[in-house]
Design an enzyme around this catalytic site. Structure first.
Site, PDB file in Angstrom:
ATOM      1  N   THR A 105       0.816  -1.216   0.000  1.00 57.47           N
ATOM      2  CA  THR A 105       0.000   0.000   0.000  1.00 57.47           C
ATOM      3  C   THR A 105       0.850   1.266   0.000  1.00 57.47           C
ATOM      4  OG1 THR A 105      -0.153  -0.098   2.415  1.00 57.47           O
ATOM      5  CG2 THR A 105      -1.971  -1.080   1.149  1.00 57.47           C
ATOM      6  N   SER A 127       3.838   3.914  -1.709  1.00 58.96           N
ATOM      7  CA  SER A 127       3.895   4.599  -3.010  1.00 58.96           C
ATOM      8  C   SER A 127       4.364   3.658  -4.116  1.00 58.96           C
ATOM      9  CB  SER A 127       4.835   5.804  -2.929  1.00 58.96           C
ATOM     10  OG  SER A 127       4.413   6.719  -1.945  1.00 58.96           O
ATOM     11  N   SER A 137       0.262  -5.944   3.719  1.00 62.82           N
ATOM     12  CA  SER A 137       0.677  -4.801   4.528  1.00 62.82           C
ATOM     13  C   SER A 137      -0.081  -4.822   5.850  1.00 62.82           C
ATOM     14  CB  SER A 137       0.429  -3.480   3.791  1.00 62.82           C
ATOM     15  OG  SER A 137      -0.953  -3.204   3.711  1.00 62.82           O
ATOM     16  N   ASP A 170      -1.447  -1.968   7.413  1.00 59.84           N
ATOM     17  CA  ASP A 170      -2.326  -0.819   7.621  1.00 59.84           C
ATOM     18  C   ASP A 170      -3.683  -1.076   6.975  1.00 59.84           C
ATOM     19  OD1 ASP A 170      -3.636   1.690   7.534  1.00 59.84           O
ATOM     20  OD2 ASP A 170      -1.712   2.733   7.682  1.00 59.84           O
ATOM     21  N   LEU A 210      13.757  -4.520  -2.077  1.00 66.24           N
ATOM     22  CA  LEU A 210      14.081  -3.117  -2.323  1.00 66.24           C
ATOM     23  C   LEU A 210      15.062  -2.616  -1.279  1.00 66.24           C
ATOM     24  CD1 LEU A 210      11.585  -3.527  -4.110  1.00 66.24           C
ATOM     25  CD2 LEU A 210      10.872  -1.215  -3.500  1.00 66.24           C
ATOM     26  N   LYS A 221      20.965   4.711   1.143  1.00 64.49           N
ATOM     27  CA  LYS A 221      21.457   4.874   2.517  1.00 64.49           C
ATOM     28  C   LYS A 221      22.109   3.598   3.064  1.00 64.49           C
ATOM     29  CE  LYS A 221      18.145   8.535   3.453  1.00 64.49           C
ATOM     30  NZ  LYS A 221      17.821   8.682   2.002  1.00 64.49           N
ATOM     31  N   LYS A 241      19.211  -1.642   6.428  1.00 67.64           N
ATOM     32  CA  LYS A 241      19.001  -2.011   5.030  1.00 67.64           C
ATOM     33  C   LYS A 241      20.256  -2.657   4.439  1.00 67.64           C
ATOM     34  CE  LYS A 241      15.791  -1.588   2.930  1.00 67.64           C
ATOM     35  NZ  LYS A 241      14.660  -2.555   2.770  1.00 67.64           N
ATOM     36  N   ASN A 297      16.365   8.605  -3.794  1.00 62.81           N
ATOM     37  CA  ASN A 297      15.072   9.142  -3.386  1.00 62.81           C
ATOM     38  C   ASN A 297      14.037   8.983  -4.495  1.00 62.81           C
ATOM     39  OD1 ASN A 297      16.577   9.980  -1.209  1.00 62.81           O
ATOM     40  ND2 ASN A 297      15.744  12.038  -1.164  1.00 62.81           N
ATOM     41  N   THR A 340      18.190  21.725   5.108  1.00 59.85           N
ATOM     42  CA  THR A 340      19.144  21.224   6.098  1.00 59.85           C
ATOM     43  C   THR A 340      20.499  21.926   5.941  1.00 59.85           C
ATOM     44  OG1 THR A 340      19.486  19.375   4.574  1.00 59.85           O
ATOM     45  CG2 THR A 340      18.066  18.979   6.466  1.00 59.85           C
TER      46      THR A 340
END
Length: 338
Positions: free
Chosen positions: A13, A15, A38, A40, A127, A131, A143, A171, A195
């Site tokens: 659910t 993106s 999922s 949720d 996936l 990072k 990860k 991203n 930032t």
């Protein structure tokens, strides 16, 4: 590729999960079953409104958590392919709740692996994130551990016909919690918090992320970490593209953040090959012959010490290209007054 197959998407659910669902149902209407796994229920309820059962009898919504091994085993009954997109990914939240991040991103990965090995799953694509390369935050470290688990899973499959591979990218433009939707909301306040001015990031669209997953599903031999060739953007250019009249307020780097992201470190260069559209980091002890892989894909070894960083990229988005991408991928009505 997916007609008459059963596919399960963890974190379905989110993106990327929703973008994958749309593409799969569009390109492979003959898919046997598409399971959205999922935790949720509200997101599942909302997503189900877009896929009514009388029009999409192939789709199933399955409440579950990757922390729950028994629930995963139940969900994988009759599944051919698994796309593992579930993760706890918000960097500051992971820093504040470290064990929750470990339970989802590491223990959850191990559960997916064990449940897949105990089922008839043929291929798992997990996936990852930029990072995970030389991580400095807990999310990236979990990860990286997850990537290592999925790569190593190919060594313990025995004679079972199953492959595990990884896709790692930067991203995702417009994904939940990412900077562009955040800036689009904040620009009405007249201040965009930045930032540090020198910060850069890789950029990939949701469709590009979907392309990568499907590429891995169709071509992986098992154990590869696929990395796309992506443009970078400067955070200041994002701010200018979205709110040229806004104050760009420097607030300082957040806990666990990098100024520039990496997807391939210099240490990875010894095992990294250029495949044209993508790079791939090969396992150090593959279950297949590297010479045959190189010949099959016309793979070119990168130079020793090669690294792929958003800060010294050769390809960059501009303010105008970012605005066009926002119109194409996020908000068709987007405009600015300059």
């Amino acid at each position: 590729m997916l007609n008459n197959k059963a596919v399960l998407i963890t974190g379905g659910t989110g993106s990327l999960g929703k973008a994958l669902t749309s593409r799969i149902l569009s390109n492979w209407p003959g898919i046997k079953r598409l399971v959205i796994f999922s935790r949720d229920e509200q997101k599942q309820f909302e997503m189900a409104q877009d896929y009514p059962e009388h029009l999409f009898p192939q789709i199933r919504f399955f409440i579950g958590d990757v922390r729950d091994l028994e629930r995963i085993k139940r969900a994988l009954k009759g599944i051919d392919y698994v796309i593992h997109a579930a993760a706890m990914k918000h960097v500051p939240i992971a820093e504040y709740n470290p064990m929750e991040c470990v339970k989802t991103n590491i223990n959850g990965a191990e559960n997916i692996i064990n449940a897949s090995l105990d089922s008839d799953v043929q291929h798992v694509v997990a996936l990852s994130t930029d990072k995970a390369a030389a991580p400095i935050n807990l999310y990236g470290a979990t990860k990286l551990a997850s990537d290592k688990l999925f790569v190593a899973a190919n060594n313990i499959k025995g004679d079972k016909d199953i492959k595990f591979s990884v896709v790692r990218y930067g991203n995702v433009m417009g994904s939940n919690g990412s900077v562009i939707p955040f800036f689009l909301k904040k620009r009405n306040e007249g201040i965009l918090p930045i930032t540090v001015e020198s910060m850069t990031r890789f950029n990939i669209s949701l469709e590009g992320g979907v392309d990568m997953v499907l590429h891995a599903l169709s071509t992986a031999w098992g154990g590869e970490i696929f990395v796309p060739k992506l443009p970078s953007y400067r955070i200041t250019d994002i701010a200018t593209a979205i709110g040229p009249d806004c104050e760009h307020k420097v607030i300082g780097i957040r806990p666990g953040e990098k100024i520039h992201e990496e997807m391939i470190t210099s240490s990875d260069s010894f095992f990294t090959y250029d495949l044209g559209k993508y790079y791939t980091i090969l396992p150090q002890s593959p279950s297949w012959k590297i010479d045959e892989f190189i010949k099959h894909f016309d793979a070119k070894k990168v130079t020793e010490g090669f690294q792929y960083s958003s800060g010294d990229n050769k390809e960059w988005e501009t303010v105008s290209s970012l605005r066009q991408l926002i119109i194409e991928h996020i908000d068709p009505q987007f405009s600015v007054n300059e």
